[in-house]
Motif scaffolding. Structure first.
Motif, mmCIF file in Angstrom:
data_model
loop_
_atom_site.group_PDB
_atom_site.id
_atom_site.type_symbol
_atom_site.label_atom_id
_atom_site.label_comp_id
_atom_site.label_asym_id
_atom_site.label_seq_id
_atom_site.Cartn_x
_atom_site.Cartn_y
_atom_site.Cartn_z
ATOM 1 N N MET A 268 87.992 94.095 69.330
ATOM 2 C CA MET A 268 87.184 92.981 68.798
ATOM 3 C C MET A 268 87.783 91.629 69.185
ATOM 4 N N SER A 269 89.115 91.573 69.280
ATOM 5 C CA SER A 269 89.748 90.304 69.636
ATOM 6 C C SER A 269 89.323 89.850 71.027
ATOM 7 N N GLY A 270 89.175 90.815 71.944
ATOM 8 C CA GLY A 270 88.729 90.466 73.286
ATOM 9 C C GLY A 270 87.345 89.852 73.286
ATOM 10 N N PHE A 271 86.472 90.344 72.408
ATOM 11 C CA PHE A 271 85.112 89.790 72.310
ATOM 12 C C PHE A 271 85.156 88.331 71.895
ATOM 13 N N TRP A 272 85.958 88.007 70.859
ATOM 14 C CA TRP A 272 86.026 86.629 70.386
ATOM 15 C C TRP A 272 86.619 85.711 71.446
ATOM 16 N N ILE A 273 87.610 86.217 72.178
ATOM 17 C CA ILE A 273 88.235 85.406 73.235
ATOM 18 C C ILE A 273 87.224 85.097 74.332
ATOM 19 N N MET A 274 86.502 86.132 74.783
ATOM 20 C CA MET A 274 85.513 85.911 75.842
ATOM 21 C C MET A 274 84.360 85.041 75.359
ATOM 22 N N LEU A 275 83.952 85.204 74.092
ATOM 23 C CA LEU A 275 82.876 84.375 73.553
ATOM 24 C C LEU A 275 83.308 82.919 73.466
ATOM 25 N N THR A 276 84.535 82.680 73.022
ATOM 26 C CA THR A 276 85.056 81.315 72.962
ATOM 27 C C THR A 276 85.091 80.684 74.344
ATOM 28 N N GLY A 277 85.618 81.440 75.310
ATOM 29 C CA GLY A 277 85.661 80.929 76.678
ATOM 30 C C GLY A 277 84.280 80.655 77.237
ATOM 31 N N ALA A 278 83.316 81.535 76.918
ATOM 32 C CA ALA A 278 81.951 81.348 77.405
ATOM 33 C C ALA A 278 81.308 80.107 76.798
ATOM 34 N N LEU A 279 81.569 79.850 75.512
ATOM 35 C CA LEU A 279 81.007 78.659 74.861
ATOM 36 C C LEU A 279 81.582 77.381 75.465
ATOM 37 N N VAL A 280 82.885 77.386 75.715
ATOM 38 C CA VAL A 280 83.507 76.222 76.363
ATOM 39 C C VAL A 280 82.940 76.033 77.767
ATOM 40 N N ALA A 281 82.846 77.150 78.510
ATOM 41 C CA ALA A 281 82.356 77.071 79.889
ATOM 42 C C ALA A 281 80.910 76.582 79.939
ATOM 43 N N ALA A 282 80.076 77.029 78.999
ATOM 44 C CA ALA A 282 78.677 76.602 78.984
ATOM 45 C C ALA A 282 78.556 75.120 78.657
ATOM 46 N N SER A 283 79.300 74.673 77.638
ATOM 47 C CA SER A 283 79.260 73.254 77.261
ATOM 48 C C SER A 283 79.725 72.371 78.414
ATOM 49 N N CYS A 284 80.859 72.749 78.991
ATOM 50 C CA CYS A 284 81.413 71.948 80.090
ATOM 51 C C CYS A 284 80.575 72.066 81.354
ATOM 52 N N GLY A 285 79.987 73.250 81.581
ATOM 53 C CA GLY A 285 79.183 73.441 82.782
ATOM 54 C C GLY A 285 77.958 72.546 82.822
ATOM 55 N N ILE A 286 77.313 72.380 81.684
ATOM 56 C CA ILE A 286 76.122 71.520 81.624
ATOM 57 C C ILE A 286 76.497 70.064 81.884
ATOM 58 N N LEU A 287 77.499 69.584 81.168
ATOM 59 C CA LEU A 287 77.894 68.182 81.296
ATOM 60 C C LEU A 287 78.535 67.901 82.651
ATOM 61 N N GLY A 288 79.281 68.871 83.165
ATOM 62 C CA GLY A 288 79.965 68.681 84.431
ATOM 63 C C GLY A 288 79.025 68.417 85.586
ATOM 64 N N CYS A 289 77.828 68.997 85.529
ATOM 65 C CA CYS A 289 76.852 68.768 86.605
ATOM 66 C C CYS A 289 76.496 67.288 86.718
ATOM 67 N N PHE A 290 76.296 66.650 85.584
ATOM 68 C CA PHE A 290 75.958 65.220 85.596
ATOM 69 C C PHE A 290 77.165 64.375 86.009
ATOM 70 N N LEU A 291 78.358 64.798 85.615
ATOM 71 C CA LEU A 291 79.548 64.065 86.032
ATOM 72 C C LEU A 291 79.770 64.168 87.532
ATOM 73 N N ILE A 292 79.544 65.354 88.096
ATOM 74 C CA ILE A 292 79.684 65.545 89.537
ATOM 75 C C ILE A 292 78.704 64.645 90.285
ATOM 76 N N LEU A 293 77.462 64.602 89.836
ATOM 77 C CA LEU A 293 76.444 63.800 90.505
ATOM 78 C C LEU A 293 76.734 62.305 90.383
ATOM 79 N N ARG A 294 77.346 61.911 89.284
ATOM 80 C CA ARG A 294 77.674 60.492 89.067
ATOM 81 C C ARG A 294 79.050 60.124 89.619
ATOM 82 N N ARG A 295 79.717 61.104 90.254
ATOM 83 C CA ARG A 295 81.059 60.916 90.814
ATOM 84 C C ARG A 295 82.040 60.436 89.749
ATOM 85 N N MET A 296 81.978 61.072 88.585
ATOM 86 C CA MET A 296 82.855 60.734 87.467
ATOM 87 C C MET A 296 83.537 61.988 86.926
ATOM 88 N N ALA A 297 83.853 62.915 87.816
ATOM 89 C CA ALA A 297 84.385 64.204 87.386
ATOM 90 C C ALA A 297 85.700 64.077 86.619
#
Length: 294
Positions: free
Chosen positions: A1-30
């Motif tokens: 079960m601990s592995g599930f929470w770790i992967m879920l936490t990482g996925a939530l961080v990756a999703a949040s950052c992935g969405i915002l990162g696209c706009f930062l990349i396009l604005r050259r503000m990475a």
């Protein structure tokens, strides 16, 4: 079960950052995420000095306030004529140095657990649970990151056209009446929130990797923003899962392995992307040269 929470936490961080990162990349503000992750140190120290507590809430609140101050200072310097990269560098180095100075002057004998704040330890997320009515309802990090992701999706979804136009052509956006400065601060505020909320899971330093690398990889694979966002989120989630199993096999840092997997995927996209890949371009050039020879 601990592995599930770790992967879920990482996925939530990756999703949040992935969405915002696209706009930062396009604005050259990475590197804004990197600036925020370094400059929040004085906020953490001030929060401790004011509250006298190392409770996560006070630390996160202090970091969030300084994160918004960092964004404001960077924008102010840019509007004053300083180049974007220079303004980012000046702000985050100065703020980080101020944080180090505050620690050395006021908190030498206190363990502020700055390593955890800056580098994180995702392996322990399942032990820090949230209790409601005497019942444990899951890790605090999962709830915090889930709320953060919900707010990011809601704001970007509601104003997607405005964010898109501001990223590609801010002059046109201003000409048709879109408040470009307002959407800039909203975007930077979301980046600050995503960075701060990731402190106790992947850490402020490593979140920068998820904020930049998956969106940069997606940028090489498509020319459509909507597709880029989807690919960025998918790549980030894949990195979370693959990074966890890689860390388990190597007995290494989980968060570090997640970012390393992201780096490997970026290199593969850089080499073999159908439209921008280095190898693909070389093969096309050779094929074109061969046709001209005949």
């Amino acid at each position: 079960m601990s592995g599930f929470w770790i992967m879920l936490t990482g996925a939530l961080v990756a999703a949040s950052c992935g969405i915002l990162g696209c706009f930062l990349i396009l604005r050259r503000m990475a590197l804004v995420g990197d600036a925020i992750s370094h400059s929040v140190l004085p906020g953490i120290v001030i929060a401790f000095l004011v509250s006298g507590s190392r409770d996560s809430f006070f630390m996160l609140f202090g970091a969030a306030v300084i994160g918004f101050v960092t964004v404001f200072l960077i924008q102010m310097f840019q509007q004053g004529g300083v180049q974007s990269d220079a303004s980012i560098g000046v702000v985050f180095t100065s703020m980080f140095a101020a944080g180090v100075l505050l620690v050395s002057l006021n908190a030498q004998q206190v363990d502020l657990d700055l390593d955890c704040v800056l580098y994180g330890e995702i392996a322990y997320v399942q032990w820090n649970t949230l209790t409601l009515g005497g019942v444990e309802i899951g890790p605090k990090a999962v709830w915090l990151l889930g709320i953060t992701l919900f707010l990011i999706v809601a704001v970007i979804g509601l104003f997607y056209k405005q964010f898109k136009l501001c990223a590609f052509d801010p002059a046109l956006a201003a000409a048709i009446g879109i408040p470009v400065a307002l959407f800039h601060y909203v975007l930077m505020g979301l980046v600050s929130m995503a960075t701060v909320s990731s402190f106790e899971s992947v850490g402020a330093i490593l979140v920068v990797g998820l904020l930049i690398v998956p969106p940069a990889t997606a940028y090489l694979l498509t020319d459509r923003l909507s597709t880029m966002i989807g690919l960025s989120v998918a790549i980030g989630i894949l990195c979370s899962i693959a990074g966890y199993y890689t860390a388990a096999a190597l007995d290494a840092s989980i968060a570090g392995c997640m970012v390393c997997v992201a780096g490997i995927l970026f290199v593969l996209a850089f080499l073999f992307s159908p439209s921008h890949g280095l190898v693909v371009r070389k093969l096309r050039q050779r094929a074109s040269a061969a046709r001209e020879a005949y």
